[in-house]
Scaffold this motif. Structure first.
Motif, PDB file in Angstrom:
ATOM      1  N   GLY A  36       0.643  -6.321   6.693  1.00 27.10           N
ATOM      2  CA  GLY A  36      -0.102  -5.774   5.568  1.00 27.10           C
ATOM      3  C   GLY A  36      -1.606  -5.863   5.807  1.00 27.10           C
ATOM      4  N   LEU A  37      -2.042  -6.993   6.368  1.00 29.48           N
ATOM      5  CA  LEU A  37      -3.476  -7.141   6.602  1.00 29.48           C
ATOM      6  C   LEU A  37      -3.980  -6.172   7.659  1.00 29.48           C
ATOM      7  N   ILE A  60      -4.658  -3.071   5.719  1.00 34.07           N
ATOM      8  CA  ILE A  60      -5.919  -3.151   4.958  1.00 34.07           C
ATOM      9  C   ILE A  60      -7.107  -3.009   5.918  1.00 34.07           C
ATOM     10  N   TYR A  71      -5.600 -10.760  -3.487  1.00 36.79           N
ATOM     11  CA  TYR A  71      -4.896 -11.464  -2.410  1.00 36.79           C
ATOM     12  C   TYR A  71      -5.932 -12.162  -1.521  1.00 36.79           C
ATOM     13  N   ASN A 105      -2.400 -10.747  -7.556  1.00 38.52           N
ATOM     14  CA  ASN A 105      -1.795 -11.948  -6.989  1.00 38.52           C
ATOM     15  C   ASN A 105      -2.784 -13.098  -7.096  1.00 38.52           C
ATOM     16  N   ASP A 109      -3.797  -1.709  -3.351  1.00 40.26           N
ATOM     17  CA  ASP A 109      -2.770  -2.574  -2.772  1.00 40.26           C
ATOM     18  C   ASP A 109      -1.587  -2.551  -3.739  1.00 40.26           C
ATOM     19  N   THR A 166       1.486  -3.657  -3.164  1.00 43.70           N
ATOM     20  CA  THR A 166       2.526  -4.555  -2.670  1.00 43.70           C
ATOM     21  C   THR A 166       3.450  -5.076  -3.769  1.00 43.70           C
ATOM     22  N   PHE A 167       2.893  -5.306  -4.978  1.00 39.35           N
ATOM     23  CA  PHE A 167       3.694  -5.892  -6.054  1.00 39.35           C
ATOM     24  C   PHE A 167       4.525  -4.846  -6.804  1.00 39.35           C
ATOM     25  N   MET A 178      -1.728   1.000  -0.080  1.00 45.71           N
ATOM     26  CA  MET A 178      -1.410   0.104   1.029  1.00 45.71           C
ATOM     27  C   MET A 178      -0.279  -0.824   0.593  1.00 45.71           C
ATOM     28  N   SER A 237       1.982  -4.406   1.862  1.00 47.89           N
ATOM     29  CA  SER A 237       2.523  -5.394   2.784  1.00 47.89           C
ATOM     30  C   SER A 237       4.022  -5.160   2.720  1.00 47.89           C
ATOM     31  N   LYS A 262       6.948  -7.778   2.063  1.00 42.26           N
ATOM     32  CA  LYS A 262       7.395  -8.271   0.759  1.00 42.26           C
ATOM     33  C   LYS A 262       8.593  -7.451   0.254  1.00 42.26           C
ATOM     34  N   LEU A 301       7.566  -8.857   9.374  1.00 37.73           N
ATOM     35  CA  LEU A 301       6.181  -8.704   8.946  1.00 37.73           C
ATOM     36  C   LEU A 301       5.813  -7.232   9.154  1.00 37.73           C
ATOM     37  N   GLY A 302       5.215  -6.623   8.157  1.00 38.10           N
ATOM     38  CA  GLY A 302       4.835  -5.216   8.339  1.00 38.10           C
ATOM     39  C   GLY A 302       3.870  -4.754   7.276  1.00 38.10           C
ATOM     40  N   LEU A 357       6.804 -13.490  -1.038  1.00 40.05           N
ATOM     41  CA  LEU A 357       7.450 -12.953  -2.242  1.00 40.05           C
ATOM     42  C   LEU A 357       8.205 -11.685  -1.867  1.00 40.05           C
TER      43      LEU A 357
HETATM   44  C1  LIG Z   1       1.267 -10.574   1.529  1.00 41.48           C
HETATM   45  C2  LIG Z   1       0.241  -9.697   0.941  1.00 41.48           C
HETATM   46  C3  LIG Z   1      -0.704  -9.045   1.751  1.00 41.48           C
HETATM   47  C4  LIG Z   1      -0.796  -9.273   3.246  1.00 41.48           C
HETATM   48  O1  LIG Z   1       0.320  -8.811   3.923  1.00 41.48           O
HETATM   49  P1  LIG Z   1       0.847  -9.426   5.326  1.00 41.48           P
HETATM   50  O2  LIG Z   1       2.033  -8.615   5.617  1.00 41.48           O
HETATM   51  O3  LIG Z   1       1.106 -10.876   5.098  1.00 41.48           O
HETATM   52  O4  LIG Z   1      -0.258  -9.218   6.308  1.00 41.48           O
HETATM   53  C5  LIG Z   1      -1.603  -8.195   1.135  1.00 41.48           C
HETATM   54  N1  LIG Z   1      -1.604  -8.013  -0.195  1.00 41.48           N
HETATM   55  C6  LIG Z   1      -0.714  -8.619  -1.001  1.00 41.48           C
HETATM   56  C7  LIG Z   1      -0.752  -8.367  -2.478  1.00 41.48           C
HETATM   57  C8  LIG Z   1       0.244  -9.485  -0.466  1.00 41.48           C
HETATM   58  O5  LIG Z   1       1.104 -10.111  -1.282  1.00 41.48           O
END
Ligand SMILES: *Cc1c(COP(=O)(O)O)cnc(C)c1O
Length: 388
Positions: free
Chosen positions: A83-84, A87, A108, A154, A179, A181-182, A198, A200, A203, A212-213, A333
């Protein structure tokens, strides 16, 4: 390789998640094989076919990107090794030395570290804004290039009104990245006007805590599309074919898992909010959440993550987490297993979370078993209100 939506007219996310991006191959394999080969033969004229070298592209990556793009409702997804890395690709593509970024005040911690540790040498500045409020203007400067949204955030689960930020950014030609992700599947920031989404994929998209991705999702008219693609291929932070395959496989069940996590999170929030050892529950599905209405409007469900403030301090929070048996105390998560985490002690040099905060990622176990575990963990924690 196909776009299910275009070819069959089937656009439901559950169907895309199973069928997106792959049709049976020459051997009629129902499940896509894993193309571990890093290199692909040229034809008799010395020309490449669709593939040449796996950093440039790979069949498993094509399938994964197609699925993620369809789930997010974007024209294209570009997959990264974390995920990073995703970003970083956006920041690197969009920002120039001297530019300014607005990030949420609850963000995050890795995103903040990226700006602090990597982009400081580019003289990129950033400000933190309470995006759950309505005053974003006071954080915007003449050199603001990018507004970065994270909603739900987060770990405080703050909700940002995406359309509101987009409207304010567009009048000033500021780019908006989100982001998501949630909230994959629950909200589609591109459709609300964001330029970049974007993930991650580590999760919820992966959901099994074993890959990891990351991914950037955008539309074809985004002027940075080629730059992000170059950043993936030329800078080289690509996911392996096996990781792409695992993620594609995981995505087949993603809508089912996401729904189950959301339902469990709602039930856990409802249970915890009335518990005498809990001071506060932070969850967008509770009517007392500060932006409950905005969440309702822009999200299909309130998500699979909640945070609780236990009565007491760090000691009580850690003791509660360690008494749990089924629910493990660990970071991350979005997995099938319910996890709890004391965020403050995971946040490195500049911890921000309250010391009595525990973040809970609801898995897909039976809700009765999860509540029974919380019950026994909290029971032994009394008297939390007393002097300890
Ligand atoms: C985990 C997370 C990231 C980073 O992702 P990685 O896959 O660990 O590099 C970025 N944003 C949020 C909200 C995350 O929970």
């Amino acid at each position: 390789m196909s776009d299910v939506k275009k070819e069959t007219g089937i656009g439901h996310v559950e169907t895309i998640a199973v069928h997106g991006g792959y049709e049976t191959d020459n051997n009629s394999a129902i499940v896509q094989p894993i193309y571990l080969s890093t290199t692909f033969e040229r034809n008799g004229n010395g020309e490449y076919g669709d593939f040449s070298y796996t950093r440039a592209n790979n069949p498993n990556r094509v399938t994964l990107e197609s699925k993620i793009a369809s789930i997010e409702g974007g024209d294209m997804a570009i997959a990264f090794s974390s995920g990073l890395a995703a970003i970083n690709a956006i920041f690197h593509s969009v920002l120039k030395p001297g530019d300014h970024v607005v990030i949420p005040d609850d963000c995050y911690h890795g995103t903040v570290s990226l700006l602090e540790k990597i982009f400081d040498q580019w003289s990129v500045q950033y400000s933190e804004a309470d995006m759950a409020g309505t005053d974003i203007e006071s954080s915007i400067r003449d050199n603001t290039k990018l507004i970065w949204i994270e909603t739900p955030s987060n770990p405080l689960l703050k909700i940002t009104d995406i359309r509101n930020i987009v409207t304010k950014a567009k009048t000033r030609n500021i780019i908006v990245g989100c982001d998501n992700t949630f909230a994959p599947m629950l909200q589609r920031p591109l459709e609300m006007g964001a330029d970049f989404v974007m993930h991650s994929s580590t999760k919820f998209l992966c959901g099994h805590s074993d890959v990891l991705g990351g991914a950037v999702i955008l539309n074809n008219d985004n002027p940075y599309t080629q730059k992000i693609r170059d950043y993936q291929v030329t800078a080289g932070s690509v996911p392996s074919p096996f990781d792409c395959w695992l993620l594609s496989r995981s995505l087949s069940t993603f809508p089912l898992r996401m729904n189950a996590s959301c339902d469990n999170a709602m039930a856990l929030a409802a249970y915890l909010v009335q518990h005498p050892s809990i001071e506060k529950v932070l969850y967008p599905g509770l009517t007392n959440h500060h932006n409950y209405q905005v969440g309702l409007q822009q999200m299909k469900k309130p998500g699979g993550v909640l945070s609780v403030l236990v009565k007491g301090n760090k000691k009580q929070a850690l003791a509660f987490a360690s008494r749990l048996k089924l629910i493990k105390h660990a970071t991350s998560l979005g997995g099938v297993e319910t996890l709890i985490e004391h965020r403050r002690s995971a946040e490195g040099e500049h911890p921000r979370s309250p010391e009595n905060l525990l973040r809970i990622s609801a898995g897909i176990e039976h809700i009765d078993d999860l509540i029974a575990d919380l019950e026994q963990g909290l029971k032994d924690s009394l008297p939390l209100t007393g002097v300890i």
